[in-house]
Design an enzyme around this catalytic site. Structure first.
Site, PDB file in Angstrom:
ATOM      1  N   ASP A   1     -10.897   2.694  -3.008  1.00 40.05           N
ATOM      2  CA  ASP A   1     -11.345   1.462  -2.336  1.00 40.05           C
ATOM      3  C   ASP A   1     -12.797   1.128  -2.631  1.00 40.05           C
ATOM      4  O   ASP A   1     -13.673   2.000  -2.611  1.00 40.05           O
ATOM      5  CB  ASP A   1     -11.228   1.630  -0.815  1.00 40.05           C
TER       6      ASP A   1
ATOM      7  N   ASP B   1       0.839  -1.192   0.000  1.00 41.08           N
ATOM      8  CA  ASP B   1       0.000   0.000   0.000  1.00 41.08           C
ATOM      9  C   ASP B   1       0.880   1.251   0.000  1.00 41.08           C
ATOM     10  O   ASP B   1       2.107   1.133   0.091  1.00 41.08           O
ATOM     11  CB  ASP B   1      -0.920  -0.053   1.241  1.00 41.08           C
TER      12      ASP B   1
HETATM   13  C1  GLA Z   1      -6.067   1.400   1.815  1.00 47.66           C
HETATM   14  C2  GLA Z   1      -6.216   0.332   0.746  1.00 47.66           C
HETATM   15  C3  GLA Z   1      -7.262  -0.686   1.195  1.00 47.66           C
HETATM   16  C4  GLA Z   1      -6.843  -1.297   2.521  1.00 47.66           C
HETATM   17  C5  GLA Z   1      -6.629  -0.210   3.550  1.00 47.66           C
HETATM   18  C6  GLA Z   1      -6.022  -0.748   4.835  1.00 47.66           C
HETATM   19  O1  GLA Z   1      -7.206   2.176   1.945  1.00 47.66           O
HETATM   20  O2  GLA Z   1      -6.579   0.879  -0.482  1.00 47.66           O
HETATM   21  O3  GLA Z   1      -7.419  -1.687   0.222  1.00 47.66           O
HETATM   22  O4  GLA Z   1      -5.669  -2.043   2.330  1.00 47.66           O
HETATM   23  O5  GLA Z   1      -5.748   0.810   3.058  1.00 47.66           O
HETATM   24  O6  GLA Z   1      -5.840   0.220   5.791  1.00 47.66           O
END
Ligand code: GLA
Length: 432
Positions: free
Chosen positions: A219, A158
């Site tokens: 997301d 990430d």
């Molecule tokens: C980001 C990513 C998600 C998840 C969260 C975890 O938002 O895009 O897919 O992994 O972090 O905190």
């Protein structure tokens, strides 16, 4: 210089534009904790759903015992909030000792024993998005080696709490560091999502060289509007994104939320169909212990999976946006087959969409049509014959289309291969 020599020189000097770890020649499939379980660390009050080794063991049991693994769903992926807030005395990441008392290597063993693979989550930056220890540039080698020592099979990296400059160094550096461990570890990069997902900030040629898959966009949430927003972004930008994908390098529109709370059955079929057209990774984020049979049937649809997993690995495209609210999607498949999806954005009633294969750019011939979600053969269809598909509001009709009988005799039974022997074939005529 003769042509042959020139060709050889070219062949030697032209770089290979894919990450050379041999992994994920078709889009990865499995289960990922984040969308459904988030950062639930309250194992005292919510022991069944908190991020703990028990949750991943439970899901591994389900994947291996309920027919998922055989269909290709082999990854069990940990997301954020697995780590202890502190690194150990040697500066290595460690799992939260209360929630993962046996440790990650033990969990990896449990998962491997069931013929599955383990994915883990890290973050290029000072902290993960959930505030756990991140991987700064100085930590990259150590963390890659730790994951390899633990026998992890995939890393989602990430990008919270880092800037563009650090990401530019960190994402390629992690790719190198993973390769240097000698353990095949598939590499999922969130880098493009942090840079808006589009050129010139995002270089898809480079991504294909260093990552097996990448999150391009925001997301997913457990709602139809979220699925729609994501699908729209990917298809609106298909001219850029579609050529970036191929065996070993995939665009990732994020998890499947089929089996959760936000989608109707129609919408669940739509997500499955559109993700199959997009050659998207199929990571479910749901509760496999309690999933409804309706959602399971959709996620376990062999032909939809076969389309997603087509070995040619060409991502599909949106062909048409009709004023009526019908959209048509298409993906070319190996053996001259293809998939079509008729999708309705309407909110009134089933819409009878009239078209023909010729209007959808199919060449002259008679095609065998299989309705993927109705699970039935629709019989031969000439390119020039008008037909009507009835598409439910927010739903899809998905077709698997074999090569025309006159094109290539060897490929006529591709549909059989995809479906497996168990399904009945019926000739029910073409109109729905
Ligand atoms: C980001 C990513 C998600 C998840 C969260 C975890 O938002 O895009 O897919 O992994 O972090 O905190």
């Amino acid at each position: 210089m003769g042509f042959a020599v020139a060709f050889c020189v070219l062949a030697i000097t032209v770089p290979i534009f894919t990450l050379d770890n041999g992994l994920m020649r078709t889009p990865p499939m499995g289960w990922l904790a984040w969308e459904r379980y988030r950062c639930d660390i309250d194992c005292q009050n919510d022991p069944k759903n908190c991020i703990s080794e028990a949750l991943f063991r439970d899901m591994a049991d389900r994947l291996s015992e309920d027919g998922w693994r055989e269909l290709g769903y082999v990854y069990i992926n940990i997301d954020d909030c697995w780590a202890s807030m502190d690194r150990d005395a040697n500066g290595r990441l460690q799992a939260d000792p209360k929630r993962f008392p046996s440790g990650i290597p033990h969990l990896a063993q449990y998962i491997h024993d069931r013929g599955l693979k383990l994915g883990i989550y890290g973050d290029m930056g000072t902290h993960t998005c959930g505030g756990y220890p991140g991987t700064t540039l100085d930590d990259i080698t150590t963390d890659a080696q730790t994951f390899a020592d633990w026998e992890v099979d995939m890393l989602k990296f990430d990008g919270c709490y880092s800037n563009a400059k650090e990401q530019e160094k960190g994402y390629p550096a992690m790719s190198k560091a993973l390769n240097a461990t000698g353990r095949p570890i598939a590499y999922s990069c969130s880098w493009p999502a942090y840079q808006g997902g589009l050129p010139p900030k995002v270089n898809y040629t480079q991504l294909g060289e260093i990552c097996n898959l990448w999150r391009n966009y925001g997301d997913i949430q457990d709602s139809w509007s979220s699925v729609l927003t994501i699908a729209d972004w990917f298809f609106n930008n298909q001219d850029i994104l579609q050529p970036a994908a191929g065996p070993g390098r995939w665009n990732d529109p994020d998890m499947l939320v089929v089996g959760d709370f936000g989608l109707s059955m129609e919408q669940s079929r739509s997500q499955m169909a559109l993700w199959a057209i997009m050659a998207a990774p199929l990571f479910m984020s749901n509760d496999l212990r309690t999933i409804s049979s309706g959602a399971r049937t959709i996620l376990q649809n062999r032909v939809a999976i076969g389309i997603n997993q087509d070995p040619m690995g060409v991502q599909g495209r949106r062909l048409l946006v009709e004023k009526s609210g019908i959209e048509v999607f298409w993906r070319p498949l190996s053996d001259k087959a293809s998939a079509l999806v008729f999708f309705s954005r309407r909110t009134d009633m089933p819409y009878r969409y009239l078209t023909s294969l010729a209007k959808l750019h199919y060449t002259h011939g008679t095609y065998q049509i299989y309705d993927v979600f109705a699970e039935r053969e629709l019989g031969p269809l000439k390119d020039s014959t008008d037909f009507v598909v009835s598409v439910n509001p927010t739903g899809v009709v998905m077709w698997y289309i074999s090569a025309p009988a006159d094109a290539d005799q060897n490929s006529a039974h591709m549909g059989e291969k995809l479906r497996g022997p168990a399904l009945h074939r019926k000739s029910d005529g073409i109109l729905l």
